[in-house]
Design an enzyme around this catalytic site. Structure first.
Site, PDB file in Angstrom:
ATOM      1  N   ASN A 208      17.079  -4.538  23.022  1.00  0.00           N
ATOM      2  CA  ASN A 208      17.310  -3.101  22.914  1.00  0.00           C
ATOM      3  C   ASN A 208      17.256  -2.684  21.447  1.00  0.00           C
ATOM      4  OD1 ASN A 208      19.839  -4.540  22.725  1.00  0.00           O
ATOM      5  ND2 ASN A 208      20.953  -2.633  23.004  1.00  0.00           N
TER       6      ASN A 208
ATOM      7  N   GLU B  53      18.269   0.673  19.249  1.00  0.00           N
ATOM      8  CA  GLU B  53      18.914   1.977  19.243  1.00  0.00           C
ATOM      9  C   GLU B  53      18.468   2.812  18.054  1.00  0.00           C
ATOM     10  OE1 GLU B  53      23.071   0.616  21.402  1.00  0.00           O
ATOM     11  OE2 GLU B  53      23.126   1.192  19.292  1.00  0.00           O
TER      12      GLU B  53
ATOM     13  N   CYS C 205      15.349   0.255  25.900  1.00  0.00           N
ATOM     14  CA  CYS C 205      16.020  -0.920  26.470  1.00  0.00           C
ATOM     15  C   CYS C 205      15.171  -2.177  26.316  1.00  0.00           C
ATOM     16  CB  CYS C 205      16.306  -0.686  27.948  1.00  0.00           C
ATOM     17  SG  CYS C 205      17.366   0.738  28.276  1.00  0.00           S
TER      18      CYS C 205
ATOM     19  N   GLU D 264      14.422  -4.463  28.499  1.00  0.00           N
ATOM     20  CA  GLU D 264      13.489  -4.705  29.595  1.00  0.00           C
ATOM     21  C   GLU D 264      12.165  -3.982  29.355  1.00  0.00           C
ATOM     22  OE1 GLU D 264      16.674  -3.746  29.637  1.00  0.00           O
ATOM     23  OE2 GLU D 264      17.558  -4.038  31.626  1.00  0.00           O
TER      24      GLU D 264
ATOM     25  N   CYS E 202      19.128  -0.549  33.740  1.00  0.00           N
ATOM     26  CA  CYS E 202      19.435   0.858  33.990  1.00  0.00           C
ATOM     27  C   CYS E 202      18.392   1.430  34.958  1.00  0.00           C
ATOM     28  CB  CYS E 202      19.452   1.648  32.682  1.00  0.00           C
ATOM     29  SG  CYS E 202      17.823   1.951  31.947  1.00  0.00           S
TER      30      CYS E 202
ATOM     31  N   CYS F  48      14.810   1.632  33.544  1.00  0.00           N
ATOM     32  CA  CYS F  48      14.144   0.318  33.485  1.00  0.00           C
ATOM     33  C   CYS F  48      13.730  -0.161  34.874  1.00  0.00           C
ATOM     34  CB  CYS F  48      15.042  -0.709  32.814  1.00  0.00           C
ATOM     35  SG  CYS F  48      15.160  -0.473  31.030  1.00  0.00           S
TER      36      CYS F  48
END
Length: 147
Positions: free
Chosen positions: A55, A57, A66, A68, A100, A103
């Site tokens: 991930n 940010e 993310c 994934e 999430c 994803c």
């Protein structure tokens, strides 16, 4: 609606163990200064090639991506669109770090039933798949004959 039950176990084969280890390695590269929630992913393509992601940010949050999606997008950028499995890890020791909703939908673009390993920091895994995590999903096949 009942919650899903996740059961952890040792990886069942060398490929699963490697994918779990690589997801933990990717997690260590996470850029998560705001949430402090590190996530790593490793996706194995149909031909066995593995791509890692973590991930990343952003201080404005919206551009955050993310692990994934980083892993899958890296594979797609390299010409791969068929996937065998993905391992997703975090620092959570008891509850699994499930993908999430964004994803899940992103991975659905490429597979209805992608095998998913949810990895604890100690390397134990919980096996699931995209069909279980995203039942009744909308995907490319939903548009057949319309595009």
């Amino acid at each position: 609606m009942s919650s899903m039950e996740f059961v952890y176990e040792e990886p069942q084969d060398a490929e699963s163990a490697e994918l779990a280890r690589l997801s933990l390695e990717a997690r260590d590269h996470s850029h998560s200064p705001y949430s402090k929630f590190r996530v790593g992913a490793a996706v194995r393509t149909a031909d066995g090639t593995v791509f890692k992601g973590c991930n990343v940010e952003s201080c404005s949050f919206s551009p955050t991506i993310c692990a994934e999606r980083v892993a899958v997008a890296s594979a797609v950028a390299a010409g791969h669109k068929k996937f065998a499995a993905i391992a997703i890890s975090s620092d959570q020791e008891t509850e699994p770090c499930t993908p999430c909703g964004v994803c899940r939908q992103f991975m659905r673009e490429f597979s209805r039933d992608l095998r998913i390993l949810l990895v604890r920091p100690d390397g134990m895994v919980c096996r699931t798949d995209l069909e279980q995590l995203l039942p009744g999903s909308f995907g490319p096949d939903s548009l057949e004959g319309r595009v």
